[in-house]
Design a protein around this motif. Structure first.
Motif, PDB file in Angstrom:
ATOM      1  N   CYS B  13       0.838  -1.197   0.000  1.00 57.77           N
ATOM      2  CA  CYS B  13       0.000   0.000   0.000  1.00 57.77           C
ATOM      3  C   CYS B  13       0.871   1.244   0.000  1.00 57.77           C
ATOM      4  O   CYS B  13       2.077   1.188   0.278  1.00 57.77           O
ATOM      5  CB  CYS B  13      -0.940   0.005   1.202  1.00 57.77           C
ATOM      6  SG  CYS B  13      -0.111   0.225   2.782  1.00 57.77           S
ATOM      7  N   LYS B  14       0.245   2.357  -0.284  1.00 57.11           N
ATOM      8  CA  LYS B  14       0.949   3.635  -0.276  1.00 57.11           C
ATOM      9  C   LYS B  14       0.934   4.225   1.125  1.00 57.11           C
ATOM     10  O   LYS B  14      -0.001   3.990   1.914  1.00 57.11           O
ATOM     11  CB  LYS B  14       0.289   4.608  -1.250  1.00 57.11           C
ATOM     12  CG  LYS B  14       0.423   4.205  -2.706  1.00 57.11           C
ATOM     13  CD  LYS B  14      -0.208   5.258  -3.611  1.00 57.11           C
ATOM     14  CE  LYS B  14      -0.040   4.893  -5.078  1.00 57.11           C
ATOM     15  NZ  LYS B  14      -0.657   5.900  -5.973  1.00 57.11           N
ATOM     16  N   SER B  15       1.937   4.998   1.407  1.00 52.47           N
ATOM     17  CA  SER B  15       2.028   5.657   2.696  1.00 52.47           C
ATOM     18  C   SER B  15       0.808   6.537   2.925  1.00 52.47           C
ATOM     19  O   SER B  15       0.355   7.236   2.011  1.00 52.47           O
ATOM     20  CB  SER B  15       3.307   6.501   2.740  1.00 52.47           C
ATOM     21  OG  SER B  15       3.486   7.068   4.018  1.00 52.47           O
ATOM     22  N   THR B  17      -2.248   5.420   3.676  1.00 47.47           N
ATOM     23  CA  THR B  17      -3.493   4.666   3.531  1.00 47.47           C
ATOM     24  C   THR B  17      -3.660   3.700   4.696  1.00 47.47           C
ATOM     25  O   THR B  17      -2.736   3.482   5.483  1.00 47.47           O
ATOM     26  CB  THR B  17      -3.512   3.878   2.218  1.00 47.47           C
ATOM     27  OG1 THR B  17      -2.419   2.946   2.211  1.00 47.47           O
ATOM     28  CG2 THR B  17      -3.402   4.814   1.028  1.00 47.47           C
ATOM     29  N   HIS B  85       2.748   3.824   7.430  1.00 47.81           N
ATOM     30  CA  HIS B  85       4.010   4.417   7.007  1.00 47.81           C
ATOM     31  C   HIS B  85       5.010   3.297   6.752  1.00 47.81           C
ATOM     32  O   HIS B  85       4.823   2.172   7.212  1.00 47.81           O
ATOM     33  CB  HIS B  85       4.525   5.383   8.076  1.00 47.81           C
ATOM     34  CG  HIS B  85       3.756   6.653   8.143  1.00 47.81           C
ATOM     35  ND1 HIS B  85       2.619   6.797   8.902  1.00 47.81           N
ATOM     36  CD2 HIS B  85       3.928   7.835   7.507  1.00 47.81           C
ATOM     37  CE1 HIS B  85       2.138   8.014   8.741  1.00 47.81           C
ATOM     38  NE2 HIS B  85       2.903   8.659   7.898  1.00 47.81           N
ATOM     39  N   PRO B  86       6.074   3.603   6.031  1.00 48.31           N
ATOM     40  CA  PRO B  86       7.053   2.550   5.703  1.00 48.31           C
ATOM     41  C   PRO B  86       7.556   1.777   6.920  1.00 48.31           C
ATOM     42  O   PRO B  86       7.815   0.573   6.818  1.00 48.31           O
ATOM     43  CB  PRO B  86       8.172   3.334   5.022  1.00 48.31           C
ATOM     44  CG  PRO B  86       7.469   4.479   4.361  1.00 48.31           C
ATOM     45  CD  PRO B  86       6.378   4.856   5.332  1.00 48.31           C
ATOM     46  N   SER B  89       5.907  -1.494   7.817  1.00 47.05           N
ATOM     47  CA  SER B  89       6.135  -2.686   6.994  1.00 47.05           C
ATOM     48  C   SER B  89       6.665  -3.806   7.871  1.00 47.05           C
ATOM     49  O   SER B  89       7.640  -3.624   8.608  1.00 47.05           O
ATOM     50  CB  SER B  89       7.144  -2.381   5.882  1.00 47.05           C
ATOM     51  OG  SER B  89       6.650  -1.376   5.015  1.00 47.05           O
ATOM     52  N   THR B 115       3.743  -4.327   3.114  1.00 51.18           N
ATOM     53  CA  THR B 115       4.784  -3.450   2.605  1.00 51.18           C
ATOM     54  C   THR B 115       4.163  -2.088   2.337  1.00 51.18           C
ATOM     55  O   THR B 115       3.201  -1.985   1.581  1.00 51.18           O
ATOM     56  CB  THR B 115       5.398  -3.994   1.308  1.00 51.18           C
ATOM     57  OG1 THR B 115       5.921  -5.301   1.542  1.00 51.18           O
ATOM     58  CG2 THR B 115       6.516  -3.075   0.816  1.00 51.18           C
ATOM     59  N   VAL B 116       4.692  -1.068   2.982  1.00 54.69           N
ATOM     60  CA  VAL B 116       4.193   0.289   2.809  1.00 54.69           C
ATOM     61  C   VAL B 116       5.223   1.082   2.015  1.00 54.69           C
ATOM     62  O   VAL B 116       6.377   1.210   2.430  1.00 54.69           O
ATOM     63  CB  VAL B 116       3.929   0.963   4.161  1.00 54.69           C
ATOM     64  CG1 VAL B 116       3.304   2.347   3.953  1.00 54.69           C
ATOM     65  CG2 VAL B 116       3.021   0.104   5.032  1.00 54.69           C
ATOM     66  N   LEU B 117       4.780   1.599   0.879  1.00 56.90           N
ATOM     67  CA  LEU B 117       5.710   2.305  -0.002  1.00 56.90           C
ATOM     68  C   LEU B 117       5.811   3.782   0.357  1.00 56.90           C
ATOM     69  O   LEU B 117       4.869   4.366   0.896  1.00 56.90           O
ATOM     70  CB  LEU B 117       5.257   2.149  -1.455  1.00 56.90           C
ATOM     71  CG  LEU B 117       5.133   0.699  -1.945  1.00 56.90           C
ATOM     72  CD1 LEU B 117       4.601   0.664  -3.362  1.00 56.90           C
ATOM     73  CD2 LEU B 117       6.480  -0.014  -1.860  1.00 56.90           C
TER      74      LEU B 117
END
Lengths: 115, 117
Positions: B13-15, B17, B85-86, B89, B115-117
């Protein structure tokens, strides 16, 4: 308070040789003791447990463990290791009457069995 | 033995979210479920204990507003990582125990790789 120590980060044995993975614990009262195994990128699987009774406990895949109250230990053993036994092993303890039923896990021991 | 499932097994996912992870006990009733986070050096960190019908009990240092846990039924508990946030992860694992089996072992789900991008 309860705690578990797995003093060895890594154990290496040759296939066919006996293996031992060490675990010592500390509880205020009487312990429930458990061993779990984790294969790569998987959840933990139950191997065996000691609740009461016979100090030698037999579990899955030929593993066994001996509860030693005087040494506060619960070492995991197998007479003849297989390559497929290579995995991450966790010891866990739970005090009978306290800690809201939570188990405390050791940091894990990586077992590598070489052919 | 009892089976615990987790969904999804892997999520990216994106940071910023939020991500929801479901944990189900498939063939038994679990009044208590546990949520763990496993770090790359392998140790398991208990995040919270989830009891059906009541608020979860969080371990010290775990932000309850960030890691929302709901245990709405005897077979389902959810973990929502809010505003991820990353550094969130990680490998998240749930576990359940049979109702009223104080000496019983825990049954673990297969884990969710976040995994948070």
């Amino acid at each position: 308070a309860q705690s578990v120590a797995q003093p060895e980060d890594q154990v290496n044995v040759a296939e066919g040789n006996p293996l031992t993975v060490k675990c010592t614990y500390s509880v205020s009262g009487n312990p429930y003791l458990f061993w779990y195994v984790q294969y790569p990128n998987r959840g933990l699987q139950f191997l065996l447990k000691y609740i009461t009774g016979d100090n030698l406990v037999k579990g899955s895949y030929g593993f066994e463990a001996e509860f030693n109250k005087s040494q506060t230990s619960f070492h995991l053993k197998k007479p003849s290791a297989l390559v497929s036994d290579s995995a991450l092993y966790f010891c866990a303890v739970r005090d009978w009457g306290t800690n809201a039923g939570k188990s405390t896990f050791g940091d894990g021991t990586t077992l590598t069995v070489k052919p | 033995g009892a089976v615990v499932s987790q969904h999804p097994s892997r999520v990216i996912c994106k940071s910023g979210t939020s991500v929801k992870i479901e944990c189900r006990s498939l063939d038994f009733q679990a009044t208590t479920m546990f949520w763990y986070r496993q770090f790359p050096k392998k140790s398991l960190m208990l995040m919270a204990t989830s009891n059906e019908g009541s608020k979860a009990t969080y371990e010290q240092g775990v932000e309850k507003d960030k890691f929302l846990i709901n245990h709405a039924s005897l077979t389902l508990s959810t973990l929502t990582v809010t505003s991820a946030h990353p550094e969130d992860s990680s490998f998240y694992i749930c576990s359940a125990r049979w109702a009223s089996d104080v000496g019983g072992e825990q049954f673990f789900g297969p884990g969710t790789r976040l995994t948070v991008l």
